[in-house]
Design a protein around this motif. Structure first.
Motif, PDB file in Angstrom:
ATOM      1  N   ASP A  33       0.831  -1.207   0.000  1.00 44.34           N
ATOM      2  CA  ASP A  33       0.000   0.000   0.000  1.00 44.34           C
ATOM      3  C   ASP A  33       0.866   1.258   0.000  1.00 44.34           C
ATOM      4  O   ASP A  33       0.451   2.301  -0.486  1.00 44.34           O
ATOM      5  CB  ASP A  33      -0.942   0.014   1.199  1.00 44.34           C
ATOM      6  CG  ASP A  33      -2.027  -1.047   1.108  1.00 44.34           C
ATOM      7  OD1 ASP A  33      -2.414  -1.415  -0.029  1.00 44.34           O
ATOM      8  OD2 ASP A  33      -2.475  -1.523   2.163  1.00 44.34           O
ATOM      9  N   LEU A  34       2.064   1.156   0.561  1.00 38.52           N
ATOM     10  CA  LEU A  34       2.995   2.287   0.602  1.00 38.52           C
ATOM     11  C   LEU A  34       3.965   2.304  -0.578  1.00 38.52           C
ATOM     12  O   LEU A  34       4.432   3.364  -0.990  1.00 38.52           O
ATOM     13  CB  LEU A  34       3.812   2.249   1.895  1.00 38.52           C
ATOM     14  CG  LEU A  34       3.083   2.502   3.197  1.00 38.52           C
ATOM     15  CD1 LEU A  34       4.029   2.326   4.381  1.00 38.52           C
ATOM     16  CD2 LEU A  34       2.481   3.895   3.214  1.00 38.52           C
ATOM     17  N   CYS A  35       4.272   1.147  -1.103  1.00 36.74           N
ATOM     18  CA  CYS A  35       5.315   1.017  -2.132  1.00 36.74           C
ATOM     19  C   CYS A  35       4.952   1.787  -3.397  1.00 36.74           C
ATOM     20  O   CYS A  35       3.858   1.668  -3.937  1.00 36.74           O
ATOM     21  CB  CYS A  35       5.512  -0.457  -2.468  1.00 36.74           C
ATOM     22  SG  CYS A  35       6.782  -0.732  -3.707  1.00 36.74           S
ATOM     23  N   GLU A  36       5.920   2.583  -3.875  1.00 37.89           N
ATOM     24  CA  GLU A  36       5.758   3.353  -5.107  1.00 37.89           C
ATOM     25  C   GLU A  36       6.433   2.678  -6.302  1.00 37.89           C
ATOM     26  O   GLU A  36       6.417   3.215  -7.404  1.00 37.89           O
ATOM     27  CB  GLU A  36       6.364   4.743  -4.932  1.00 37.89           C
ATOM     28  CG  GLU A  36       5.674   5.585  -3.907  1.00 37.89           C
ATOM     29  CD  GLU A  36       6.352   6.922  -3.719  1.00 37.89           C
ATOM     30  OE1 GLU A  36       5.638   7.880  -3.380  1.00 37.89           O
ATOM     31  OE2 GLU A  36       7.586   7.032  -3.885  1.00 37.89           O
ATOM     32  N   SER A  37       7.076   1.545  -6.070  1.00 38.14           N
ATOM     33  CA  SER A  37       7.796   0.819  -7.129  1.00 38.14           C
ATOM     34  C   SER A  37       8.774   1.723  -7.870  1.00 38.14           C
ATOM     35  O   SER A  37       8.851   1.728  -9.090  1.00 38.14           O
ATOM     36  CB  SER A  37       6.816   0.173  -8.109  1.00 38.14           C
ATOM     37  OG  SER A  37       6.038  -0.799  -7.465  1.00 38.14           O
ATOM     38  N   ASN A  38       9.544   2.499  -7.103  1.00 34.07           N
ATOM     39  CA  ASN A  38      10.496   3.409  -7.734  1.00 34.07           C
ATOM     40  C   ASN A  38      11.860   2.768  -7.983  1.00 34.07           C
ATOM     41  O   ASN A  38      12.750   3.407  -8.517  1.00 34.07           O
ATOM     42  CB  ASN A  38      10.644   4.694  -6.912  1.00 34.07           C
ATOM     43  CG  ASN A  38      11.082   4.425  -5.497  1.00 34.07           C
ATOM     44  OD1 ASN A  38      11.791   3.460  -5.237  1.00 34.07           O
ATOM     45  ND2 ASN A  38      10.659   5.258  -4.579  1.00 34.07           N
ATOM     46  N   ALA A  39      12.017   1.511  -7.573  1.00 34.26           N
ATOM     47  CA  ALA A  39      13.189   0.679  -7.876  1.00 34.26           C
ATOM     48  C   ALA A  39      14.465   1.048  -7.135  1.00 34.26           C
ATOM     49  O   ALA A  39      15.531   0.548  -7.482  1.00 34.26           O
ATOM     50  CB  ALA A  39      13.448   0.624  -9.372  1.00 34.26           C
ATOM     51  N   LEU A  40      14.391   1.893  -6.136  1.00 34.44           N
ATOM     52  CA  LEU A  40      15.592   2.150  -5.340  1.00 34.44           C
ATOM     53  C   LEU A  40      16.063   0.869  -4.672  1.00 34.44           C
ATOM     54  O   LEU A  40      17.263   0.588  -4.616  1.00 34.44           O
ATOM     55  CB  LEU A  40      15.335   3.226  -4.287  1.00 34.44           C
ATOM     56  CG  LEU A  40      15.202   4.651  -4.796  1.00 34.44           C
ATOM     57  CD1 LEU A  40      14.845   5.591  -3.661  1.00 34.44           C
ATOM     58  CD2 LEU A  40      16.481   5.095  -5.468  1.00 34.44           C
ATOM     59  N   CYS A  41      15.138   0.078  -4.174  1.00 37.62           N
ATOM     60  CA  CYS A  41      15.506  -1.173  -3.521  1.00 37.62           C
ATOM     61  C   CYS A  41      16.138  -2.138  -4.516  1.00 37.62           C
ATOM     62  O   CYS A  41      17.110  -2.824  -4.199  1.00 37.62           O
ATOM     63  CB  CYS A  41      14.306  -1.807  -2.832  1.00 37.62           C
ATOM     64  SG  CYS A  41      12.883  -2.072  -3.907  1.00 37.62           S
ATOM     65  N   GLU A  42      15.602  -2.174  -5.723  1.00 41.92           N
ATOM     66  CA  GLU A  42      16.168  -3.039  -6.756  1.00 41.92           C
ATOM     67  C   GLU A  42      17.604  -2.616  -7.081  1.00 41.92           C
ATOM     68  O   GLU A  42      18.476  -3.465  -7.277  1.00 41.92           O
ATOM     69  CB  GLU A  42      15.318  -3.016  -8.018  1.00 41.92           C
ATOM     70  CG  GLU A  42      15.823  -3.941  -9.097  1.00 41.92           C
ATOM     71  CD  GLU A  42      14.975  -3.912 -10.353  1.00 41.92           C
ATOM     72  OE1 GLU A  42      14.961  -4.915 -11.056  1.00 41.92           O
ATOM     73  OE2 GLU A  42      14.326  -2.879 -10.625  1.00 41.92           O
ATOM     74  N   ALA A  43      17.857  -1.333  -7.101  1.00 42.98           N
ATOM     75  CA  ALA A  43      19.205  -0.842  -7.363  1.00 42.98           C
ATOM     76  C   ALA A  43      20.163  -1.232  -6.233  1.00 42.98           C
ATOM     77  O   ALA A  43      21.333  -1.528  -6.484  1.00 42.98           O
ATOM     78  CB  ALA A  43      19.192   0.671  -7.540  1.00 42.98           C
ATOM     79  N   VAL A  82      16.253  -1.002   2.766  1.00 40.55           N
ATOM     80  CA  VAL A  82      15.285  -0.584   3.794  1.00 40.55           C
ATOM     81  C   VAL A  82      15.493   0.891   4.127  1.00 40.55           C
ATOM     82  O   VAL A  82      14.542   1.678   4.175  1.00 40.55           O
ATOM     83  CB  VAL A  82      15.407  -1.460   5.062  1.00 40.55           C
ATOM     84  CG1 VAL A  82      14.606  -0.875   6.215  1.00 40.55           C
ATOM     85  CG2 VAL A  82      14.962  -2.887   4.773  1.00 40.55           C
ATOM     86  N   ALA A  83      16.736   1.279   4.328  1.00 42.40           N
ATOM     87  CA  ALA A  83      17.048   2.668   4.690  1.00 42.40           C
ATOM     88  C   ALA A  83      16.761   3.638   3.545  1.00 42.40           C
ATOM     89  O   ALA A  83      16.384   4.785   3.792  1.00 42.40           O
ATOM     90  CB  ALA A  83      18.509   2.782   5.112  1.00 42.40           C
ATOM     91  N   ALA A  84      16.917   3.190   2.309  1.00 37.50           N
ATOM     92  CA  ALA A  84      16.743   4.074   1.151  1.00 37.50           C
ATOM     93  C   ALA A  84      15.297   4.231   0.711  1.00 37.50           C
ATOM     94  O   ALA A  84      14.976   5.166  -0.026  1.00 37.50           O
ATOM     95  CB  ALA A  84      17.568   3.554  -0.026  1.00 37.50           C
ATOM     96  N   CYS A  85      14.413   3.362   1.147  1.00 39.57           N
ATOM     97  CA  CYS A  85      13.024   3.408   0.684  1.00 39.57           C
ATOM     98  C   CYS A  85      12.360   4.722   1.122  1.00 39.57           C
ATOM     99  O   CYS A  85      12.220   4.981   2.315  1.00 39.57           O
ATOM    100  CB  CYS A  85      12.238   2.222   1.225  1.00 39.57           C
ATOM    101  SG  CYS A  85      10.533   2.170   0.637  1.00 39.57           S
ATOM    102  N   PRO A  86      11.948   5.568   0.176  1.00 40.45           N
ATOM    103  CA  PRO A  86      11.398   6.872   0.533  1.00 40.45           C
ATOM    104  C   PRO A  86      10.046   6.791   1.240  1.00 40.45           C
ATOM    105  O   PRO A  86       9.652   7.746   1.907  1.00 40.45           O
ATOM    106  CB  PRO A  86      11.280   7.593  -0.811  1.00 40.45           C
ATOM    107  CG  PRO A  86      11.230   6.525  -1.836  1.00 40.45           C
ATOM    108  CD  PRO A  86      12.012   5.384  -1.276  1.00 40.45           C
ATOM    109  N   ARG A  87       9.332   5.688   1.108  1.00 33.00           N
ATOM    110  CA  ARG A  87       8.017   5.542   1.740  1.00 33.00           C
ATOM    111  C   ARG A  87       8.047   4.592   2.928  1.00 33.00           C
ATOM    112  O   ARG A  87       7.004   4.284   3.498  1.00 33.00           O
ATOM    113  CB  ARG A  87       7.022   5.027   0.714  1.00 33.00           C
ATOM    114  CG  ARG A  87       6.830   5.939  -0.495  1.00 33.00           C
ATOM    115  CD  ARG A  87       5.881   7.037  -0.238  1.00 33.00           C
ATOM    116  NE  ARG A  87       4.612   6.419   0.137  1.00 33.00           N
ATOM    117  CZ  ARG A  87       3.524   7.063   0.423  1.00 33.00           C
ATOM    118  NH1 ARG A  87       3.525   8.357   0.366  1.00 33.00           N
ATOM    119  NH2 ARG A  87       2.423   6.440   0.765  1.00 33.00           N
TER     120      ARG A  87
END
Length: 63
Positions: A8-18, A51-56
């Motif tokens: 519900d919070l995830c924006e799928s901006n791919a920071l975690c994937e990076a 986890v730390a980089a996730c903006p949401r």
């Protein structure tokens, strides 16, 4: 540790994937998918950075 995502919070901006491509990936519809639900000694540092980089704050770890 188990990796949890609040979709519900995830924006799928791919920071975690990076940060941890062995754990996170965006599918063809740009929805985040977990490749594994558990951390390992090999991926824990990358997962912690994700986890730390996730903006949401959509990613968390549980014991």
């Amino acid at each position: 540790m188990k990796i949890k995502i609040d979709f519900d919070l995830c924006e799928s901006n791919a920071l975690c994937e990076a940060m941890a491509p062995d754990v996170f990936e965006l599918d063809d519809d740009d929805f985040l998918q977990l490749k594994t639900e558990h951390t390992t000694p090999e991926n824990i540092d990358a997962v912690n950075r994700a986890v730390a980089a996730c903006p949401r704050a959509a990613i968390s770890l549980e014991d």
